[in-house]
Design an enzyme around this catalytic site. Structure first.
Site, PDB file in Angstrom:
ATOM      1  N   ASP A 170     -21.732  87.947  70.958  1.00  8.55           N
ATOM      2  CA  ASP A 170     -22.741  89.157  71.361  1.00  8.55           C
ATOM      3  C   ASP A 170     -23.889  88.698  72.216  1.00  8.55           C
ATOM      4  O   ASP A 170     -24.661  88.139  71.762  1.00  8.55           O
ATOM      5  CB  ASP A 170     -23.222  90.136  70.174  1.00  8.55           C
ATOM      6  CG  ASP A 170     -23.829  91.296  70.698  1.00  8.55           C
ATOM      7  OD1 ASP A 170     -23.981  91.399  71.699  1.00  8.55           O
ATOM      8  OD2 ASP A 170     -24.343  92.075  69.699  1.00  8.55           O
ATOM      9  N   ASP A 368     -23.308  92.553  79.460  1.00  5.33           N
ATOM     10  CA  ASP A 368     -22.950  92.817  78.033  1.00  5.33           C
ATOM     11  C   ASP A 368     -21.559  92.169  77.590  1.00  5.33           C
ATOM     12  O   ASP A 368     -20.634  92.973  78.286  1.00  5.33           O
ATOM     13  CB  ASP A 368     -23.680  93.662  77.528  1.00  5.33           C
ATOM     14  CG  ASP A 368     -23.441  93.960  75.822  1.00  5.33           C
ATOM     15  OD1 ASP A 368     -23.816  93.062  75.266  1.00  5.33           O
ATOM     16  OD2 ASP A 368     -22.970  94.947  75.334  1.00  5.33           O
TER      17      ASP A 368
END
Length: 488
Positions: A170, A368
């Site tokens: 992440d 992201d």
């Protein structure tokens, strides 16, 4: 006269050849081809995985590690579907589940920015009152499609002796954490819950340590640091903040990595044991090991092929680079200095302010790994979609699916020519996307959708669907992000 006719005939033949060539070989900056049968075939992959063989193969990979240089560590990455298979009955239901998870993910990122903009402080956030205890980290990477999420995963060892677990990769988070025994409330994961008592390298952090003070939300109990991380979508983890050994590929270890040992965890982390934070904050894994760079390549979400996550190394000379900018109010996210978008070589009429970070920390464009579908401000998205639709009038349209409002019925087609969508950066560089990274199948029957979506938030997000098949390099030292096609 005969010579003149001969010359005319040759000219006519050349003209026909050039015309035919232009129809079959598009200008990459204007149009690109989508292989429809190949894309549809990939939708069948999640339902043909032999889980036992996949797990056996992955366990063999745990003992494989390579170093491309003295400063570069390379880890095997895997598509989640190649390891876990799927419980969904068909590709459409799998897609809907993934998009639902993706919406929750986007909400969590937007909430993070909103908290900064509204100047909500640590004292305004009340920790969840539960019992605690410690541990976590990361290794090989995997697509989370089969679990209904858009994340990618890695397999790493925690503690000594090491426990191998799946971790969510992440770039939108800093705090590393893992589910730990005893569990007051733990969700289901693929591996056994980590047992802190079995690890000789497990060490709780005290309240006066810099790691504890760097947490957004913390609490002190018997001079032991307790942490809480909430993700804005209702997901959270609470427990002890500790240091542990993290092992990659079964051999290369990093000592004293600060991680959360979660005893109360809830949310949409299905399958993974925890999360490896690759964000830009002080507690992220790259920051803790003082990495000057890292890179990853996200394989196709339905693929059983492998790729790598690498720490160290340099951006490939042939990479398309973009300036990496930071938000002074929020150091977790990686912002791109995006200045525009184009469709079929035509720059869209979009105000530059749509991509800028404001003085109060609002807005901007982040890249992201955990978000699947790229989100753009509504006005920007509408302009992009409308221009794309103009270039696809020759394709049969169909009803929208979930958050996708622009879809096509391509079941009777083989090779489809579509307008090229490109990102433009402040350094003058342009990143054209392959068609398969923005026109994606949502079922196995030939329905394809334009994989961008609008957001009412001022924060735009470049998601992992648009990143697939490209090595994304983060040069933290020189503030650059590199995109290298076909370097997985």
């Amino acid at each position: 006269m005969a010579a003149s006719n001969s010359t005319s005939s040759i000219f006519f033949l050349v003209l026909l050849f050039v015309t035919a060539l232009s129809r079959t070989t598009p200008d990459a900056s204007r149009t690109t081809f989508l292989n429809v049968p190949s894309s549809i075939q990939k939708t069948l992959n999640p339902f043909s995985v032999d889980s036992s063989q996949a797990v056996k193969s992955l366990k063999q990979d745990e003992n494989v590690i390579s170093t491309s240089s003295s400063s570069s560590l390379s880890l095997q990455l895997h598509s989640r579907v190649s390891v876990r298979g799927t419980s969904h009955r068909d590709y459409n239901s799998l897609t809907l589940a993934r998009l639902e998870r993706d919406s929750a993910r986007v909400k969590s990122l937007q909430t993070r920015v909103d908290l900064v903009v509204q100047r909500i402080t640590k004292s305004d956030l009340k920790p969840v009152e539960v019992e605690f205890q410690a541990e976590e980290l990361e290794g090989p990477i995997i697509s989370g499609t089969s679990q209904g999420s858009g994340e990618y995963f890695s397999r790493i060892g925690i503690g000594h002796p090491q426990s191998q677990v799946y971790m969510v990769l992440d770039t939108g988070s800093d705090v590393n954490w893992i589910q730990c025994a005893p569990c007051a409330d733990c969700y289901q994961q693929a591996d056994p819950i980590f047992e802190p008592a079995s690890s000789s390298t497990f060490s709780p952090l005290t309240c006066e340590t810099q790691q504890c003070k760097s947490l957004d939300v913390s609490e002190c109990r018997n001079d032991t640091c307790l942490y809480e991380v909430s993700y804005g979508d209702g997901s959270y983890t609470v427990g002890d903040f500790v240091t542990e050994r993290v092992t990659f590929g079964g051999s290369a270890s990093v000592e004293n990595v600060a991680i959360g040992c979660g005893h109360n965890n809830e949310g949409l982390f299905v399958g993974a044991a925890g999360l490896l934070g690759l964000g830009g904050g002080a507690l992220s894994f790259p920051s803790q090991i003082n990495a000057s760079s890292f890179s990853y390549c996200l394989v196709d979400r339905d693929s059983d092929s492998t790729s790598t996550l690498e720490f160290g190394g340099v951006i490939s000379p042939d990479a398309i680079t973009a300036p990496l900018i930071r938000n002074s109010k929020l150091d977790t996210f990686y912002y791109l200095d995006l200045t525009g978008l184009s469709v079929a070589g035509n720059l869209l009429s979009v105000p530059p302010s749509a991509f800028k970070v404001s003085n109060n920390g609002d807005g901007g464009v982040i890249i992201d790994s955990g978000t699947a579908v790229t989100r753009l401000q509504t006005d920007v998205y509408n302009t992009l979609r409308d221009e794309f639709v103009k270039g696809t009038r020759h394709l049969p349209s169909t009803n929208g699916v979930a958050l996708f409002d622009t879809c096509y019925d391509l079941k009777s087609m083989k090779s489809v020519e579509v307008p090229t969508v490109s990102f433009h950066f402040s350094n003058g560089k342009e990143l054209p996307l392959p068609a398969k990274n923005y026109l994606i199948p949502v079922d196995s029957s030939g329905t394809f959708c334009f994989a961008f979506a609008p957001t009412s938030s001022s924060l735009s997000i470049i998601g992992n669907v648009q990143q697939q098949g490209t090595r994304v390099s983060f040069d933290l030292k020189n503030s650059l992000i590199g995109f290298s096609s076909n370097k997985c």
